[in-house]
Structure formats: C-alpha cells, structure tokens
Enzyme design. Sequence first.
Site, PDB file in Angstrom:
ATOM      1  N   HIS A 176       3.339   6.954  -6.751  1.00  0.00           N
ATOM      2  CA  HIS A 176       2.363   8.114  -6.962  1.00  0.00           C
ATOM      3  C   HIS A 176       3.525   9.545  -7.268  1.00  0.00           C
ATOM      4  CE1 HIS A 176      -1.635  10.036  -6.959  1.00  0.00           C
ATOM      5  NE2 HIS A 176      -1.035  10.577  -8.040  1.00  0.00           N
TER       6      HIS A 176
ATOM      7  N   HIS B 219       1.668   4.681  -3.003  1.00  0.00           N
ATOM      8  CA  HIS B 219       1.955   6.241  -2.719  1.00  0.00           C
ATOM      9  C   HIS B 219       3.168   6.568  -3.292  1.00  0.00           C
ATOM     10  CE1 HIS B 219      -1.614   6.835  -0.371  1.00  0.00           C
ATOM     11  NE2 HIS B 219      -1.211   6.282   0.689  1.00  0.00           N
TER      12      HIS B 219
ATOM     13  N   HIS C  32       0.753  -1.133   0.125  1.00  0.00           N
ATOM     14  CA  HIS C  32       0.048   0.120   0.102  1.00  0.00           C
ATOM     15  C   HIS C  32       0.694   1.188   0.000  1.00  0.00           C
ATOM     16  CE1 HIS C  32      -3.681   2.405   1.348  1.00  0.00           C
ATOM     17  NE2 HIS C  32      -2.638   3.316   1.738  1.00  0.00           N
ATOM     18  N   GLU C  33       1.890   1.531   0.808  1.00  0.00           N
ATOM     19  CA  GLU C  33       2.568   2.417   1.193  1.00  0.00           C
ATOM     20  C   GLU C  33       3.448   2.765  -0.288  1.00  0.00           C
ATOM     21  OE1 GLU C  33       2.027   4.902   3.210  1.00  0.00           O
ATOM     22  OE2 GLU C  33       0.624   3.557   4.475  1.00  0.00           O
TER      23      GLU C  33
END
Length: 709
Positions: A504, A501, A497-498
Amino acid sequence: MTRPHMLVVAAALGVAFSQTVLAVPAAALAGNPLATASTLPFHYPAFDKIKDEHFIPAFNEGMRIQLKEIDAIANSKAAPSFDNTIVAMEKSGALLTRVQTIFGNLQGANTNDKLDAIDSEMSPKLAAHADAIYLNAKLYARVKALYDKRTTLKLDAESEHLLERYHTDFVRAGANLSAADKEKLKAINGTIAKLQTTFTQNVLKETNASGLVVDTREELAGMSPAAIDAAAAAAKAKGMDGKFFVAVVNTSGQPPLAELTNRAVREKLMALSLARGSHGGEFDNREVVLKIAKARAEKATLLGYENFAAYSLEDQTAHDTASVNKLLSELAKPAVSNARKEAADLQAVVDADKGGFKIGAADWAFYTDKVRAQRFAFDENQLKPYFELNNVLTNGVFYAANKLYGLSFKERKDLPVYNPDVRVFDVFDADGKQLAIFIADMYARSNKQGGAWMNEYISQSSLLGTHSVVANHLNIPKPPAGEPTLLTYDEVKTAFHEFGHALHGMFSNVKYPRFSGTSVPRDFVEYPSQVNEMWAVWPEVLSNYAKHYKTGEPMPKELLDKVIASKKFNQGFLTTEYLSASLLDQRWHQLTPAQIPTDVLGFEAQSLKDMGVDFAPVPPRYRTTYFSHSFSGGYSAGYYAYLWSEKLDADTVEWFKENGGLQRKNGDWFRAKLLSRGGTDDAMNLFRNFRGRDPVIEPLLERRGLTGK
C-alpha cells in the site's frame, strides 16, 4: 497494523513528509546528520551516523523552522490561493517531519532509556506545536476562505480533496473554538500526549519484567529443546543463572501455552500475562488509563461531541458509534456461542484424559491443539519445518508480489541498519525501474514494541519527488545461533499481512504527501493488508515456499489440505477474544467525563458482562492495562477497524477467486483502482471503483463460521 509514529504530529495532522529543508538549519545542528535529507538512495536514513543526542536539538530546530514557515503563510499580504496556502503547508515542516519519522520508528523498534526520556520530554511539546498550527486563527481564515469558494477554484480532484481535508483537519483540531476554549484544548492535548507516552513505556517495561521464571527444565516440558535452551540463556542474561526465563508477548494469550504440558506452569504464565499493568508497582497503568479516558472525553466534549468515540469515528468510514456498535453486537452472540461449543469440545478431551478440571484460559491453546490433531490429524508443530523465515519471505511473500504485480527484489548489504538482524531490499517495478526500498525487521527484542506493524521512513509524493522507504516489523523469537527460524502458521500469515501494508505504501502514486500510501481512514487501512493474507495458502504460492528446511521436500498435499480445512477451526475463540477487546475499546471511549469510573478492572468486568462476552476461558485479546492499540493513541476508539476492514477484505478475496486469482491483470486492477490511490478520495469510493458495488457481509460470516452452517 500500520503503526502511527510515537511522536509524529506533522504527518498525522497533514503536514508534509518533505525531504527538502526550506530554511537553513541553525548552527546548533552543525554536524547533525538529521539537519539535512540523507544522501543515501531514496533518502534512506543514515542509521550509522544518527545518535541519541542528535534528536532533541533537531526537534527544537524543526519546530522553530516550521512555525516560521507557518507564520509566513498566515501573515502573507497576498490573497489566499491554493498554492500560497495549502501547497505551502504541504511543503512546510521538512526538518521536523524527518526527525519525527526517524525517531518514532526507532523508538518503537529499537528503543533505549535515552529515547524513552526524549519521547517523554517531546510528546507534550509536539502536541503544543501542532496546536500552534491548527489553532492559528489567521491561518485557518485563509483555509476557510478557500474552502468556502472551492467550487470556483477549478482544482483537479486530488487538489480539491486536499483542500476539503485541510478544512476538516482544522475544524476537528478546534479552529472554531473561542480563544478561552482553545487554551483549554491545548492543555488537554498536552496531557493526553504525555499520558499516552507513559502508557506505552509502561507496557513495554512491564512486558519485559513479566516473563515466566521457573527453576527446572522439566517445568517447561512440551517446549522444544531449543526453546528451553533459549529460556536458559535469557535467564542467564538477566542474572538468573540456572533458571529459565520465558518472555511474554503483548497479547493476553502466550505462544508457549500451546506447548506446556504442566498445567500449573501454564496457569502461572496466563496469570502473569493477564495481570500486566494492574497489580501495583512502577508500571501499573490503571491510573494512567483513567486519566487518558477522562482527558479524551473532555477533549470530545469541548469540541462539541458526545464522547471521544463519536469524535474519532466521524472521520472514519464507519462515521458513527451506532454503526460500530451494530457491527460488534451482531457478531458477539454467535461468536460467544461458537466459543462455548469449542470449549465443550476441549472439555471432552480434558475429561477423557481424566484431567479433573474445568477448561480455563490457560488451557485453551494446549487443548485446542489436541482437538485439532484429532479432527484434522495434525498439529502446529508439523507445519513449522516447512515455514523457514527466509523461504517464507523471499519465496512466499516476494514471490506472490512478483506474480501479482510484477515486482522483483534485490537484497543489499551496503546500507546501514539500526540492528544487525535488519535486512534491506531494493524493490523494482515490472518495468525494471526502482520503486522503493523495503526494510525487514523480523525478530523480537526486549527494546522493541510488541506485535507487528508497518511504517514508512520516506513517503511517496510527486510534489516532493520522493519514493517510499517502507519497513515491516514482526516479533518472531530469534532461535539460538545456528538454528533455523521456523514460523508458526500465524506468523506466516502476519508476514503476508504486514507486507500488504508495505505494498500500500510502495504503490502510492499521489501528488500530495498528505494522501501518500496508508494515509487513509483507520478502519480502511487494514483492508489491503488483510487481502494480502490470502496468498499465504494460495496453492501456487505455498508450494513455492513451504518446503522442509532440511530436506527441501514440499509440504505434503494432505497436510496443506488439513491446514485449509481447519481455517474455520477455533474461530469462536478468535472472534470472541477480538470482539471483547473491540467492545472494551468502545466502552471506554463512549464515556462522558462524568462517567469515567474509579475502578479500571471493575469497569472492564462489568462491560464484558453487559456485552455478553464475559466468558472466562476466552479473555479479551488485550486487557485494558496493556491495550496499546487503544490507549497509546493509534487505534483509540478504532480497534473495531480490523473487523470493519475484514468485511471489505473477505468480499475482495471472493473477487480475486471469481477472476482467476493470482494473475497480473487482477493485481494491476487492484493496484490502479485502490492501492496506488492512497487517501486521494473517499475510502469507500475507492472500494466501489475497484469492486463495482458496496461490500456485502456474507463472505465475512462464512469465513468466520458465523453462518450457522
């Protein structure tokens, strides 16, 4: 999550992440490593040279220089133009932004008493600094003059969006208020900044003070011998030699609750977790909560909004409280219904064991593992040997990024770090050119904020010629020396998940720093990171990293099949605890100043009852007094964002599956249409450009087991 820097004002409000100082620092910064941009690759921070005492003079000088730059823009005799006003603001504040970014990241990841004191001192000053910019009438007049004739300026799409964004920022910051009301707003902003800092520091200190202390190893039965040894070492380090100390994490639920066989010990751990910040003492957050809620409500009223949630949501993809309330209320009833069914299953196990008690919050994780073992013939501990941290990171997270986007990674040991456990990697694009630097800070520390988050030290911008330096932070318990770091399934998902980011941020390909990377609405920012979770159990990826740390044997297919089959298991609990916190966040922020209660816990209890989620065995994921997402500023009136983003995520996962999954063509499309675009367009336009239509909710309902099937 992406974590807003504790003190970043310039970045949050639209001022540039510039790395080239536009004015010569004063002599006060002579010898200060923060005075100029780092000469390390990609302006990577010189952590080995930065000392606590460097921050305050750099903050003060950074504010002085930026206000001088802003004054020059506002008082320019030249007619306002896009370049001499908007671009000039984008380039302002280089020193301040550098100081804020480094300080905010360190204060979250590696704080100490001195940094906490600096945070307390600087927060109101930085709020006042932001007000001095956004409440500058001459500056706003130039922005408004450009905005009013924006259709005639012949700007490219990104530039026109930047102008519109700046105008919105000024209006939302109070630029249209009267002089008297501007002064009121300045006072309120200063109060909020100071209170949020107090809340944040209280949460960390209370968490560190609230660990479970027991006298004997037997009381920790069920935990691994290594974990019990670590508890003994932790107690000794705190001057309690011979006892055992189990630290708590910032959520209501605590990981050891799934293992502890002694119910009395479980209840003690659960009780101290739920009581944090609300049982008296120096870290009690109840009065702080009331003051924050009132100050935010007053700010919203002053700006012409019904409440703070209305003010906050206007700038998100949800746009209004009605949309958020509808989403949350639609899911609350089926979620709680599922949770009650799950509780009945747990109670059946308790009764079969002749437990003689009614299932409670302290029992849920323990008996959930028992039901999971019965239903799927495995428990979480069977997975851990296959989830060794380095394998998960390099052969899982990095491997998926290579297959999907063509990225490659090379660890480097020559760059300084702020803690010996931190790892640093160069990131190379498919063409072999370096794209970014990635910092991995995976272990829990007593001076590190709870949870997991991504932040950036340097953000990409073609205007400034900068590339991303991105960090991921997890809070994985560090094992004793010589022992492997074995992760839970949830920790594996969090790592993926991290890194979503991080992607992104690293893939950002924008001109203006205002739009770089994760500079998107809060209820959109979690979307790409949630999508990246899908690769954790994608067969090709999982088979590459899920190998026994001793034997190297791959995870047996039947065990993986059970993991996948169990993905909807316990979703009633997981959805309910999340919704409860989201609904509390909205209730607190949909109050007017006159509606602020006097009893925090009473208001919380009544709110949960009113919303139909007052199910004692499933407390909110965060109770009010340690709800950092909501009361530290980052996700205030915005905790719903994870669910809002998950709607987009679930729909996107279906798109990947429909188009062949882990393939470069899919990664390149997602990158080109969405990940690289940052905040250069309306967020939902980015989704439509990627997906070809608006999102649908059915994949989310199916994922969470809320379809009734």
